[in-house]
Design an enzyme around this catalytic site. Sequence first.
Site, PDB file in Angstrom:
ATOM      1  N   GLU A  74       3.852 -17.282 -12.861  1.00  0.00           N
ATOM      2  CA  GLU A  74       3.197 -18.694 -14.025  1.00  0.00           C
ATOM      3  C   GLU A  74       4.527 -18.764 -15.474  1.00  0.00           C
ATOM      4  O   GLU A  74       4.222 -20.051 -15.380  1.00  0.00           O
ATOM      5  CB  GLU A  74       1.960 -17.622 -14.276  1.00  0.00           C
ATOM      6  N   CYS A 102      -2.563 -13.098 -15.386  1.00  0.00           N
ATOM      7  CA  CYS A 102      -2.839 -12.177 -15.944  1.00  0.00           C
ATOM      8  C   CYS A 102      -3.233 -11.918 -17.487  1.00  0.00           C
ATOM      9  O   CYS A 102      -2.975 -12.946 -18.182  1.00  0.00           O
ATOM     10  CB  CYS A 102      -1.605 -10.997 -15.714  1.00  0.00           C
ATOM     11  N   CYS A 105       0.079 -13.886 -18.936  1.00  0.00           N
ATOM     12  CA  CYS A 105       0.040 -15.036 -18.639  1.00  0.00           C
ATOM     13  C   CYS A 105      -1.154 -16.266 -19.132  1.00  0.00           C
ATOM     14  O   CYS A 105      -0.317 -17.318 -19.180  1.00  0.00           O
ATOM     15  CB  CYS A 105      -0.047 -15.156 -16.976  1.00  0.00           C
TER      16      CYS A 105
END
Length: 175
Positions: A74, A102, A105
């Site tokens: 990402e 996560c 990101c």
Amino acid sequence: MKGIQGMDELPPDEEPIIDLRSDDYFMGQAMRQALKAYEAEEVPIGAVVVREGKIIARAANQVETLKDATAHAEMLAITQAENALGDWRLTDCDLYVTKEPCPMCAGALVHARLRRVIFGCHDARGGAAGGLINILQMPELNHRCEITGGVLGDESARLLKTFFAERREESTGNR
């Protein structure tokens, strides 16, 4: 259509159409990036950024390759998209990623102001798009991303499970 068991050729007006702007299509492109990560022995997560129906960035995890904890698919895709547009604001862009982002990101996605985040498999233990927490839609932040989860989720989860099963086998010497 020839080649598909039990089907004869369909009349032209009944031919199946591949929608090149569908979530499944773009997630398939993210899966291609995840497979590249898998082949490079990286955690198999891939991402693409789409603007006006066109892919403007593609990335695979490169944490091990770059020895950089922030080199998630990402993060790399965001940077590519910003460079492609010449702006850090990605307000009319959508990110497709094979696994729920996560917290790191998700924070970057909010700050880059992506319109929509579409992900494959959920991550109940570390996901920040509703799995563990939902950073992407925190009302206290200056932007909220629309979320669509579970697109090609089974395929994404299967690839991750295979990858980690192989790593466990290697570490125990059973290979």
